[in-house]
Write a protein that holds these residues in place. Sequence first.
Motif, short mmCIF file in Angstrom:
data_model
loop_
_atom_site.label_atom_id
_atom_site.label_comp_id
_atom_site.label_asym_id
_atom_site.label_seq_id
_atom_site.Cartn_x
_atom_site.Cartn_y
_atom_site.Cartn_z
N THR A 176 0.85 -1.19 0.00
CA THR A 176 0.00 0.00 0.00
C THR A 176 0.89 1.24 0.00
O THR A 176 1.63 1.47 0.96
N VAL A 177 0.80 2.03 -1.06
CA VAL A 177 1.65 3.22 -1.21
C VAL A 177 1.05 4.38 -0.43
O VAL A 177 -0.16 4.61 -0.45
N ALA A 178 1.91 5.13 0.26
CA ALA A 178 1.47 6.31 1.01
C ALA A 178 0.97 7.39 0.06
O ALA A 178 1.30 7.39 -1.14
N ALA A 179 0.19 8.33 0.59
CA ALA A 179 -0.43 9.37 -0.23
C ALA A 179 0.59 10.21 -0.98
O ALA A 179 0.33 10.66 -2.11
N ASP A 180 1.78 10.42 -0.39
CA ASP A 180 2.79 11.25 -1.06
C ASP A 180 3.59 10.47 -2.11
O ASP A 180 4.41 11.04 -2.83
N GLY A 181 3.37 9.14 -2.19
CA GLY A 181 4.03 8.33 -3.20
C GLY A 181 5.48 8.01 -2.92
O GLY A 181 6.16 7.39 -3.75
N ASN A 182 6.00 8.38 -1.74
CA ASN A 182 7.42 8.20 -1.47
C ASN A 182 7.74 6.99 -0.59
O ASN A 182 8.91 6.73 -0.30
N SER A 183 6.72 6.27 -0.13
CA SER A 183 6.95 5.09 0.69
C SER A 183 5.76 4.15 0.54
O SER A 183 4.69 4.56 0.07
N PHE A 184 5.95 2.90 0.93
CA PHE A 184 4.81 1.98 0.99
C PHE A 184 5.00 1.00 2.14
O PHE A 184 6.12 0.72 2.58
N SER A 185 3.88 0.51 2.64
CA SER A 185 3.91 -0.57 3.63
C SER A 185 3.69 -1.88 2.90
O SER A 185 2.94 -1.95 1.92
N ARG A 186 4.36 -2.92 3.39
CA ARG A 186 4.21 -4.25 2.81
C ARG A 186 3.83 -5.21 3.93
O ARG A 186 4.63 -5.50 4.81
N ARG A 187 2.59 -5.67 3.91
CA ARG A 187 2.12 -6.64 4.91
C ARG A 187 2.23 -8.04 4.32
O ARG A 187 1.66 -8.32 3.26
N VAL A 188 2.98 -8.90 4.99
CA VAL A 188 3.19 -10.27 4.54
C VAL A 188 2.53 -11.19 5.56
O VAL A 188 2.89 -11.18 6.74
N ALA A 189 1.56 -11.98 5.12
CA ALA A 189 0.77 -12.79 6.06
C ALA A 189 0.77 -14.25 5.63
O ALA A 189 0.49 -14.59 4.47
N ARG A 190 1.05 -15.13 6.61
CA ARG A 190 0.90 -16.57 6.42
C ARG A 190 -0.47 -17.03 6.90
O ARG A 190 -1.01 -18.02 6.42
N SER A 191 -1.02 -16.33 7.89
CA SER A 191 -2.34 -16.61 8.43
C SER A 191 -2.81 -15.34 9.10
O SER A 191 -2.08 -14.34 9.16
N GLU A 192 -4.02 -15.36 9.64
CA GLU A 192 -4.52 -14.18 10.33
C GLU A 192 -3.69 -13.86 11.58
O GLU A 192 -3.58 -12.71 12.00
N SER A 193 -3.08 -14.88 12.17
CA SER A 193 -2.31 -14.69 13.39
C SER A 193 -0.80 -14.57 13.17
O SER A 193 -0.06 -14.28 14.11
N LEU A 194 -0.33 -14.81 11.96
CA LEU A 194 1.10 -14.73 11.66
C LEU A 194 1.30 -13.80 10.48
O LEU A 194 1.11 -14.17 9.32
N ALA A 195 1.67 -12.56 10.78
CA ALA A 195 1.87 -11.54 9.74
C ALA A 195 2.88 -10.52 10.24
O ALA A 195 3.03 -10.29 11.44
N ILE A 196 3.60 -9.92 9.30
CA ILE A 196 4.54 -8.84 9.62
C ILE A 196 4.29 -7.68 8.67
O ILE A 196 3.68 -7.85 7.61
N THR A 197 4.79 -6.50 9.05
CA THR A 197 4.70 -5.33 8.18
C THR A 197 6.09 -4.73 8.03
O THR A 197 6.81 -4.54 9.01
N ARG A 198 6.45 -4.46 6.78
CA ARG A 198 7.73 -3.84 6.47
C ARG A 198 7.49 -2.58 5.65
O ARG A 198 6.47 -2.48 4.96
N TYR A 199 8.44 -1.65 5.70
CA TYR A 199 8.27 -0.35 5.04
C TYR A 199 9.42 -0.11 4.07
O TYR A 199 10.58 -0.41 4.38
N PHE A 200 9.07 0.43 2.93
CA PHE A 200 10.05 0.72 1.89
C PHE A 200 9.96 2.19 1.49
O PHE A 200 8.88 2.76 1.43
N MET A 201 11.13 2.78 1.20
CA MET A 201 11.22 4.17 0.76
C MET A 201 11.63 4.21 -0.71
O MET A 201 12.44 3.41 -1.17
N ARG A 202 11.07 5.16 -1.43
CA ARG A 202 11.40 5.29 -2.85
C ARG A 202 12.85 5.73 -3.02
O ARG A 202 13.33 6.63 -2.35
N GLU A 203 13.53 5.07 -3.93
CA GLU A 203 14.90 5.43 -4.31
C GLU A 203 14.85 6.19 -5.63
O GLU A 203 14.29 5.71 -6.61
N LEU A 204 15.45 7.36 -5.68
CA LEU A 204 15.44 8.18 -6.90
C LEU A 204 16.60 7.84 -7.79
O LEU A 204 17.60 7.31 -7.37
#
Length: 204
Positions: A176-204
């Motif tokens: 899911t990309v942030a409104a400013d377009g410069n970052s996004f969250s990445r939710r990785v889920a194996r089940s409803e109880s096993l999930a992580i969230t990672r964040y990425f920044m745009r590289e120019l």
Amino acid sequence: DARHQRCRRTAWPPGCPASSDDGGSAAAAAAAAAAAPPPRPALAAAPAVPKTIASAAGDADPMWIGKWKLDKARSEVYEPILADMGVTYLLRKAADAKTSILFITKSATHLTIKLQTWVTVEDCIPLDGSWATKAVPPGSRMKGDCRVRLTKVSASELEMLTEFPDNWGILRDTLTVAADGNSFSRRVARSESLAITRYFMREL
């Protein structure tokens, strides 16, 4: 070219039903079942692929296209997901020690995601929501092929569903990309109880 031929390969390898004509085959089937990983809690079923998924991805410049770098300070570690997928301890540690780089591009028919971490992995997925076949994750105890498809596409969001063989479950990956377009969250889920969230920044 050969790479795009692989991208268009969407057939799931047919199953091989166990023979019941002798006791040896039955015993072998029972042994294989005992060696398989235990059932995992399932995520909610993916919605039916909308007919407009390709057109939704047809925007001139979706926000998720580009080069992205992992923001390790904000991100959760990947280890619990990789452990559940049977990846070895040393590779799990190597994955979290590395600052991942993600490249996302698209053509008229396919989305391509290239991840550079302890290994380089590239997925080429049809925009029409059909399945693409690929090798199981490197370094895991899985064998054979898995399959992946897009379940959601918009100008600011991507969602992919991966199905693994031999009772190894699924993986749902939502960007899911942030409104400013410069970052996004990445939710990785194996089940409803096993999930992580990672964040990425745009590289120019």
